[in-house]
Scaffold this motif. Sequence first.
Motif, PDB file in Angstrom:
ATOM      1  N   ALA A  10       1.974  -1.520   0.724  1.00 48.72           N
ATOM      2  CA  ALA A  10       2.899  -1.408  -0.408  1.00 48.72           C
ATOM      3  C   ALA A  10       2.859  -0.012  -1.010  1.00 48.72           C
ATOM      4  CB  ALA A  10       2.549  -2.460  -1.464  1.00 48.72           C
ATOM      5  N   ASN A  11       1.668   0.578  -1.135  1.00 52.33           N
ATOM      6  CA  ASN A  11       1.552   1.913  -1.712  1.00 52.33           C
ATOM      7  C   ASN A  11       2.114   2.976  -0.785  1.00 52.33           C
ATOM      8  OD1 ASN A  11       0.439   1.145  -4.162  1.00 52.33           O
ATOM      9  ND2 ASN A  11      -1.660   1.263  -3.425  1.00 52.33           N
ATOM     10  N   SER A  12       1.959   2.791   0.526  1.00 52.19           N
ATOM     11  CA  SER A  12       2.538   3.742   1.475  1.00 52.19           C
ATOM     12  C   SER A  12       4.059   3.721   1.391  1.00 52.19           C
ATOM     13  CB  SER A  12       2.088   3.412   2.908  1.00 52.19           C
ATOM     14  OG  SER A  12       0.695   3.511   3.030  1.00 52.19           O
ATOM     15  N   VAL A  13       4.632   2.522   1.296  1.00 54.14           N
ATOM     16  CA  VAL A  13       6.089   2.408   1.201  1.00 54.14           C
ATOM     17  C   VAL A  13       6.601   2.959  -0.135  1.00 54.14           C
ATOM     18  CG1 VAL A  13       7.999   0.753   1.085  1.00 54.14           C
ATOM     19  CG2 VAL A  13       6.239   0.515   2.839  1.00 54.14           C
ATOM     20  N   LYS A  14       5.809   2.763  -1.208  1.00 54.56           N
ATOM     21  CA  LYS A  14       6.177   3.375  -2.500  1.00 54.56           C
ATOM     22  C   LYS A  14       6.351   4.884  -2.341  1.00 54.56           C
ATOM     23  CE  LYS A  14       3.473   0.343  -5.547  1.00 54.56           C
ATOM     24  NZ  LYS A  14       2.327   0.326  -6.473  1.00 54.56           N
ATOM     25  N   TYR A  15       5.378   5.505  -1.661  1.00 55.75           N
ATOM     26  CA  TYR A  15       5.447   6.958  -1.483  1.00 55.75           C
ATOM     27  C   TYR A  15       6.692   7.349  -0.696  1.00 55.75           C
ATOM     28  CZ  TYR A  15       4.671  11.572   0.407  1.00 55.75           C
ATOM     29  OH  TYR A  15       4.860  12.879   0.774  1.00 55.75           O
ATOM     30  N   LEU A  16       6.952   6.618   0.410  1.00 55.95           N
ATOM     31  CA  LEU A  16       8.115   6.946   1.228  1.00 55.95           C
ATOM     32  C   LEU A  16       9.403   6.831   0.437  1.00 55.95           C
ATOM     33  CD1 LEU A  16       7.320   5.211   4.651  1.00 55.95           C
ATOM     34  CD2 LEU A  16       7.427   7.654   4.160  1.00 55.95           C
ATOM     35  N   LYS A  17       9.552   5.733  -0.298  1.00 53.62           N
ATOM     36  CA  LYS A  17      10.779   5.528  -1.061  1.00 53.62           C
ATOM     37  C   LYS A  17      10.920   6.568  -2.167  1.00 53.62           C
ATOM     38  CE  LYS A  17      11.122   0.535  -0.244  1.00 53.62           C
ATOM     39  NZ  LYS A  17      11.030  -0.824  -0.844  1.00 53.62           N
ATOM     40  N   ALA A  18       9.806   6.860  -2.854  1.00 51.06           N
ATOM     41  CA  ALA A  18       9.855   7.810  -3.959  1.00 51.06           C
ATOM     42  C   ALA A  18      10.190   9.210  -3.471  1.00 51.06           C
ATOM     43  CB  ALA A  18       8.517   7.818  -4.706  1.00 51.06           C
ATOM     44  N   THR A  19       9.489   9.679  -2.460  1.00 52.68           N
ATOM     45  CA  THR A  19       9.689  11.053  -2.011  1.00 52.68           C
ATOM     46  C   THR A  19      11.005  11.223  -1.272  1.00 52.68           C
ATOM     47  OG1 THR A  19       8.570  12.927  -0.988  1.00 52.68           O
ATOM     48  CG2 THR A  19       8.484  10.864   0.219  1.00 52.68           C
ATOM     49  N   LEU A  20      11.407  10.221  -0.477  1.00 50.76           N
ATOM     50  CA  LEU A  20      12.671  10.348   0.250  1.00 50.76           C
ATOM     51  C   LEU A  20      13.862  10.291  -0.693  1.00 50.76           C
ATOM     52  CD1 LEU A  20      12.174   8.295   3.539  1.00 50.76           C
ATOM     53  CD2 LEU A  20      12.172  10.762   3.218  1.00 50.76           C
TER      54      LEU A  20
END
Length: 834
Positions: free
Chosen positions: A637-647
């Motif tokens: 979940a935290n990895s996907v948070k980063y991807l969504k936030a930065t992308l």
Amino acid sequence: MTIFPIATLREQEILEQLGTSLPDGLPAGEAAARLSRSGFNEITADKVEWWEIALRQFKSAFIYLLLVAALIVFVIGEYLDAAVIIGFVFVNAALGFSQEYRSEQSLRALQQYIRPKSRVKRDSVWQTLDSRELVPGDIIKLGTGDVVPADVRVISSQNLVVNETVLTGESVAVPKRPDRIPVEPQTVYDSHNLCFSGTSVVGGEAVAVVVETGARTAMGTIAKLTIETTKESEFSKGIGRFSRFILRMILVTLVFVFVANILIKGESVDIIELVVFSIALVVSVVPEALPVVTTVSLSKGALQLAQHDVVVKRLTAIEDIGSIEILCSDKTGTLTENALTVTEISPGADPRLLSAAALTVAETKEKTEPFDIAIVEGAARFPGESIGITERLGELPFDPATRKNAVLVRTAPEIVLIVRGAPEEILRLSPSFQGAEREAVTTWLSRKGQAGERTIAIAKRAMPLGTTTITPAEIRDLEFLGAIAFTDPIKPSTFRAVEMARELGVEIKIITGDSAEVAGAVGMQIGLVQDSSRVITGAALMALPPYERERAMHDHAVFARVTPEQKYEIIQILQKTRTVGFLGEGINDAPALKLAGVSLVVESAADIAREAADIILLQKNLEVIIEGIRSGRAVFANSVKYLKATLSSNFGNFYAIAIVSLFIPFLPMLPLQILLVNLLSDFPMISIATDTVDEAELGRPGHYDLKEIVLIATLLGVVSTVDDFAFFAIFVGEGAPVLQTSWFIGSILTELVFLFCIRTRLPFYKASRPSGYVIGLTVAAAALTILIPYTSFGQTLFSFVPPTLPALGIILSLVVAFFICAELVKLAYYRYTD
């Protein structure tokens, strides 16, 4: 297995075929020649070197992408940003190496460095040799406590009982006898005159001839299947898909921005400046902190699991475990205690039943036979009348054909023959036990059998005074004392674990070598099946046509009498459409462990099983695995948070700057400013690895859904682009330095506040509280962003101008407006898609 045909041969035929002699064994010279041909009797596992672990950290499509980006930036002279990207790569590698190297060292510490020995007849003399020196044709002795060193055919035996759990999963030891089998056996279960490498002798002794050694043994066949099996982790698959998408997008966009500028601006364009700008713009889209975010998250998860006595061999398995949809496990020792326990005695049983049963237990210092252990423990736990002081005069060992054993004991008043065996056999030999009592016992036995419990019966016969020996013919006209029921009790933690698994949406399947009745009883008790008819055996499964077999694998939760090859196929089929975790420990589990998406073993597992595993449990506890799944889902979940936030942020800024650059005579943001935006916003993003996760997020298996990530990143990127256009519209008339400075501050602040929006599917005020690191680094980055334009360093190196207070107020207002719009779009998106 090539050993099965030899089960049908007579003794002389066996010795002739193997070129050996029972009185003399092999000559030393012949043994040496055979050793040179067949090789040592061992299956070696390659040791993982430190440099292999180090190189493993760089085997990722995303790492390759970052290295290319760093090279491009370095070539155009932006050494600082190249150093930052390379720094991210090496920090990630160092963290991953540290964790995996320590785990590998822990694994080595668990292994036993002993060389097993065997008693072998060579040149007519019994001698003790290293088991690795055995060759086909060797005559060996087996005794209680020995691990069978090779695949052997029993030549002669006395009360030989062997535990084959490592091969079959069957928790009860099986008797072995030398007589030939008329029809060639097809499985280990049918082979009463064969003993297999890696199994252990729990009682009796035997003389046997070695048939197969090393890689040609049953264990070697499984090892070969294990070595030939390869898998790609769910983590690697997801990152690979994501990396390919980013790479394609970067190449297409780079060409588009470059060509569009040339076509629109014509000869006025500065080609060198445009190249530098385009590359800096493209590099800004790459989420270079992703490896660090995931590795920090994974290390945090590994630390949490270590506190529960779990050794993580492959760091990315932490995230993979969160993607598990089906968890397959043997029942013995994981769901159950792997120790038989007396549960009940039959109705109307003699008060001296357990005392009499205890007299049939083998007279050894250390009890190894499961029924013996359970009877001794049961006699102490359920005290009844005692038979009194006794003296053992003689015994008849357990006969697999008649399924009983007997002892002759002297008590104070009489000499008594006590017989223990299968209830139907003891009842047949007890003609005086009739009427309602017999019917009640028969009904009780039937009920216990349906419940998956094992039963034995005890009977006695008074013998003439002076009797000192007994023969099988004297086991007749018995007085029935009663029957005893045994079960392998289910661990209390299993019930909690099954309930937790349901909450997490994880389906549990039992795959065991035990009988259908026993496996079904366990499945019913823990709530996996409603009745025992929902259990399917390995043979019945393989008899189905391919389509029905695949459907049966998905429909059934309990599989019994499963061979290693069948277990492998079940995992293989299930994994076509679902992510499978497999918990095993025996030699028979190794191929399935190597194949499964996430493989878990216990500390006591066979060496080959430990080598094939990703995670090692120091305690046999299903609950620990379920907690691991929760940890893995939090990491994901935290990895996907980063991807969504930065992308989302990067896409928005990327599109806005690219489009605006086409219509103004100067660059909307300088290349160095773009890279500084990337740097300042990335450090708070890294703190996502420590963030808390909403409970709702843990209820779904973690999968990198590229379509979902890109879709929401694009939608929220559009919101970011519109906000960027507002910056452009307001500040473009103030000149290049003011627009560039304002846009720089706005870009970073919007990205920072956006993190608090995208970290949850809920309204931000209903979400779990962010971690202290997220809050702290966000505040620090925001302060630096606002302060840098006011410093001489920022003005000289990055060409900023200090914004006025009204301008700063407008910037902050636009940031607040962006956060509100992003929150509304996010809630609408999840309401529509969930």
